[in-house]
Write a protein that holds these residues in place. Structure first.
Motif, mmCIF file in Angstrom:
data_model
loop_
_atom_site.group_PDB
_atom_site.id
_atom_site.type_symbol
_atom_site.label_atom_id
_atom_site.label_comp_id
_atom_site.label_asym_id
_atom_site.label_seq_id
_atom_site.Cartn_x
_atom_site.Cartn_y
_atom_site.Cartn_z
ATOM 1 N N LEU A 611 -0.919 12.414 -6.459
ATOM 2 C CA LEU A 611 -1.936 11.358 -6.467
ATOM 3 C C LEU A 611 -1.321 9.999 -6.790
ATOM 4 C CD1 LEU A 611 -5.115 12.927 -8.129
ATOM 5 C CD2 LEU A 611 -4.808 12.153 -5.772
ATOM 6 N N ALA A 612 -0.429 9.978 -7.789
ATOM 7 C CA ALA A 612 0.202 8.710 -8.166
ATOM 8 C C ALA A 612 0.990 8.134 -7.002
ATOM 9 C CB ALA A 612 1.104 8.917 -9.383
ATOM 10 N N SER A 613 1.725 8.989 -6.301
ATOM 11 C CA SER A 613 2.507 8.515 -5.156
ATOM 12 C C SER A 613 1.602 8.063 -4.027
ATOM 13 C CB SER A 613 3.445 9.625 -4.672
ATOM 14 O OG SER A 613 4.274 10.067 -5.717
ATOM 15 N N LEU A 614 0.517 8.825 -3.793
ATOM 16 C CA LEU A 614 -0.406 8.458 -2.711
ATOM 17 C C LEU A 614 -1.085 7.122 -3.006
ATOM 18 C CD1 LEU A 614 -1.580 9.465 -0.031
ATOM 19 C CD2 LEU A 614 -3.419 10.545 -1.329
ATOM 20 N N ILE A 615 -1.517 6.947 -4.260
ATOM 21 C CA ILE A 615 -2.173 5.680 -4.621
ATOM 22 C C ILE A 615 -1.188 4.515 -4.489
ATOM 23 C CG2 ILE A 615 -3.188 4.403 -6.536
ATOM 24 C CD1 ILE A 615 -4.405 7.062 -7.480
ATOM 25 N N GLY A 616 0.050 4.746 -4.974
ATOM 26 C CA GLY A 616 1.066 3.696 -4.842
ATOM 27 C C GLY A 616 1.337 3.367 -3.382
ATOM 28 N N GLY A 617 1.424 4.404 -2.544
ATOM 29 C CA GLY A 617 1.658 4.161 -1.115
ATOM 30 C C GLY A 617 0.515 3.421 -0.456
ATOM 31 N N VAL A 618 -0.713 3.791 -0.816
ATOM 32 C CA VAL A 618 -1.875 3.109 -0.228
ATOM 33 C C VAL A 618 -1.898 1.647 -0.662
ATOM 34 C CG1 VAL A 618 -4.384 2.998 -0.257
ATOM 35 C CG2 VAL A 618 -3.243 5.195 0.025
ATOM 36 N N LEU A 619 -1.620 1.393 -1.941
ATOM 37 C CA LEU A 619 -1.608 0.007 -2.416
ATOM 38 C C LEU A 619 -0.555 -0.818 -1.685
ATOM 39 C CD1 LEU A 619 -2.102 0.511 -6.262
ATOM 40 C CD2 LEU A 619 -3.779 -0.293 -4.589
ATOM 41 N N VAL A 620 0.631 -0.186 -1.479
ATOM 42 C CA VAL A 620 1.685 -0.909 -0.763
ATOM 43 C C VAL A 620 1.262 -1.164 0.678
ATOM 44 C CG1 VAL A 620 4.028 -0.705 0.133
ATOM 45 C CG2 VAL A 620 3.556 -0.118 -2.241
ATOM 46 N N SER A 621 0.659 -0.142 1.311
ATOM 47 C CA SER A 621 0.270 -0.311 2.717
ATOM 48 C C SER A 621 -0.829 -1.364 2.868
ATOM 49 C CB SER A 621 -0.183 1.023 3.298
ATOM 50 O OG SER A 621 -1.355 1.481 2.647
ATOM 51 N N LEU A 622 -1.666 -1.496 1.843
ATOM 52 C CA LEU A 622 -2.737 -2.504 1.926
ATOM 53 C C LEU A 622 -2.170 -3.921 1.964
ATOM 54 C CD1 LEU A 622 -5.456 -1.058 -0.489
ATOM 55 C CD2 LEU A 622 -5.505 -1.163 2.009
#
Length: 640
Positions: A611-622
């Motif tokens: 979850l932490a990696s997914l949230i970090g990835g989504v934030l970066v992609s945004l």
């Protein structure tokens, strides 16, 4: 060659400042990371100091896993603006440039930018190393020498980074040199081979075989380790290479969906199937490595010596050894009484030096049997026991050993057949012939639940026997609540005439050191992975400005384009993290089964990492979404 160098400089400048910055920053971060990796072992264990080779090897092994994300970052940065760059090199190839010279040109273009970035990374390392030294010196003080890389190490890292960057630039031009016409066309695409899914099968097959309860115990150590290593490496490759294939399959589902944004995202992913590999490779590999690192950390934390040390300083109970300052000497009850009054002290157990005469073989370890002299109340402080009688000696049998982690059945010799034992008190003390009564029973599992370890005593002798023989305790064990404050209070009550020795915390300190190293490196690995994702996502978004202008020109709303942009990043990211989490959890289970340890990771830990990696990835992609707000200009329309 003389003509290729200025041409490569022109091509490097033609890529624009954005590509130059991306390649430079990627190489700089990789260089600084590798310089730090090379310098830490010497800072922890300077040359000339006696050090366990295992400790140095453990540190080197833990640090080595930073090499893979650094390589992924170099690959990601080196392939920035790859579509335009590949078409440019393909055009030169069509004009008559040979395959070899095209590859050299690609290597020089990447190598020049890589050299600038590597030198910047070296300068950054040299500038920040003294700051790290001061921070460590003011805190844990783990470094025994300054954090610095030797000139040979620095030169090796810089040269290695430049060569890897240049090599990646040349190696990725295979399609350009062999099929320049197809690479020159914007319509060409390369679908990922379905055979890539075989990597997942190999990884799952090998690691599941090791993790299975039956086969793991039957495997020869070398075979099991080889299967685990091959399976783990196949898993890492599967995360990077299978993600595009699965994303392509999912893109077909998006194309058949009703929302326009999903349809556009599916078509975009189908148009460039290899893109997702570069997009999420860093994050996927980072999650996989972090799960492996957490499994190693869990292995350290599952050792009984660490658990006992942790219990000592936290919840308790703990044992504090006390004897006279000059060494073993008779210890009267009046000198032990103040210790029993210390808040947190549960009991003070006098300790007698006693052994079975003629049974202890100095060539054998441990000496069997182990004799406890005292009262049943004292014995109950050290083990969970039943059948004790203060008037009768007895052999202590074991129950509830099977299935426990730290229980064992010591060599009992003839204890099961004798009715008397000659007990000697001290090395040259009196000897008493003790008649054995009914056996006592130690509940090994319950004792471990209280003390982590099973108690080693297997003969009980009443204290009255020792008193009758004219002997006295020469030490004591203070059983107390956990915590360093209790240790300090016992030491204060003991005064200067007694020596107080709490359980040493070396094992606790060693595990804490490993935890900090693993946590720090995991954060670095995840950070490098997210940096790779940011670099690739921004690069793809910038390359897609022409298609954005095309869609804006025909009236596609901006919100549809933004949603499509997010889906193009989120879908491969979710696939990569799911693959990495599944294979990483299986790898941790196989590692634990091979080492015959309990589970080294739980579902909560795995889900939190994912979850932490997914949230970090989504934030970066945004962060790439603003690039969709491309202003529709005549220049973009003319290029389109």
């Amino acid at each position: 060659m003389s003509a290729l160098l200025p041409l490569s400089l022109r091509l490097a400048r033609a890529g624009g400042p954005r590509r130059s910055w991306v390649v430079g920053i990627g190489n700089a971060v990789a260089t600084a990371l590798l310089c730090t990796t090379a310098a830490i072992p010497a800072a922890l264990y300077p040359a000339g100091q006696p050090v366990d080779p295992v400790e140095r090897a453990n540190v080197a092994a833990v640090l080595a896993f930073s090499l893979l994300p650094a390589t992924v970052l170099l690959l990601t940065a080196g392939r920035a603006s790859s579509a335009v760059r590949d078409r440019r090199l393909a055009a030169l190839r069509l004009l008559g440039l040979t395959r070899a010279r095209t590859a050299v040109l690609a290597a020089l273009e990447n190598g020049i930018l890589g050299l600038a970035g590597a030198l910047a990374g070296l300068v950054a390392f040299l500038a920040t190393a003294p700051l790290v030294d001061r921070v460590v010196a003011s805190g844990p003080r783990w470094f025994s020498a300054p954090l610095s890389a030797t000139p040979a190490q620095a030169a090796t890292v810089v040269l290695g980074v430049v060569l890897v960057s240049a090599g990646l630039g040349a190696a990725t031009q295979h399609g350009t040199t062999h099929s320049p016409a197809a690479r020159r066309s914007e319509a060409s695409r390369r679908d990922p081979s379905p055979w890539r899914i075989a990597l997942v099968g190999v990884a799952v097959g090998l690691m599941a075989t090791v993790a299975a309860p039956g086969p793991a115990a039957a495997l020869v150590d070398e075979v099991g380790v080889a299967m685990l290593l091959v399976g783990a490496m196949s898993g890492a490759l599967a995360v990077a290479l299978t993600t595009p294939l699965i994303t392509t399959w999912l893109a077909e589902a998006l194309v058949r969906s009703r929302p326009t944004s999903a349809l556009m995202a599916g078509r975009a992913l189908q148009a460039e199937p290899a893109g997702p590999a570069r997009l999420v490779a860093g994050v996927g590999v980072a999650v996989y490595l972090v799960l492996a690192a957490l499994a190693v950390l869990s292995a350290y934390e599952s050792t009984p010596q660490y658990r006992f040390a942790l219990q000592t300083i936290r919840q308790g109970p703990q044992q504090i050894f006390v004897q006279t300052a000059g060494g073993p000497a008779p210890l009267g009850a009046d000198r032990l009484a103040p210790l029993a009054d210390v808040p947190g002290v549960r009991a003070v157990v006098p300790r007698f030096d006693a052994a079975v005469e003629g049974w202890c073989d100095v060539e054998r370890e441990p000496c069997v049997p182990a004799v406890f002299v005292g009262t049943c109340a004292d014995l109950a402080q050290l083990m969970v026991v039943s059948g004790c009688d203060d008037t009768a000696a007895g052999v202590i049998e074991l129950r509830n050993v099977a299935g426990t982690d730290n229980g064992w059945r010591p060599d009992r010799g003839a204890l099961d057949t004798v009715s008397h034992l000659p007990i000697r008190f001290g090395e040259d003390g009196a000897t008493a012939d003790v008649r054995l009564g009914e056996p006592l029973v130690q509940d090994s599992g319950a004792t471990q639940e209280r003390w982590v370890y099973q108690s080693p005593y297997n003969v009980f002798v009443p204290r009255s026997v020792a008193v009758a023989a004219g002997t006295h305790p020469d030490a004591a064990v203070v059983v107390a609540d956990g915590g360093l404050d209790v240790q300090q209070a016992v030491a204060a009550a003991a005064g200067s005439s007694l020596t107080v020795r709490p359980y040493p915390l070396d094992d606790y300190d060693a595990v804490v050191r490993v935890r900090v190293v693993v946590t720090t490196l995991s954060a670095i690995v995840v950070g490098v992975g997210l940096l790779s994702l940011a670099v690739t996502a921004l690069d793809r978004a910038a390359e897609g400005r022409r298609s954005i202008a095309r869609h804006l020109a025909v009236g596609v709303p901006a919100r549809v384009l933004r949603t499509s942009q997010v889906l193009q990043t989120f879908l491969p990211l979710a696939v990569a993290i799911t693959l990495a989490t599944t294979l990483g959890a299986l790898m941790a289970r196989a590692f634990a089964a091979l080492a015959q340890w309990p589970a080294l990771s739980d579902g909560v830990q795995v889900v939190l990492v994912a979850l932490a990696s997914l949230i970090g990835g989504v934030l970066v992609s945004l962060t790439t979404v603003p690039l969709v707000r491309t202003r529709l200009s005549p220049e973009l329309l003319r290029r389109e």
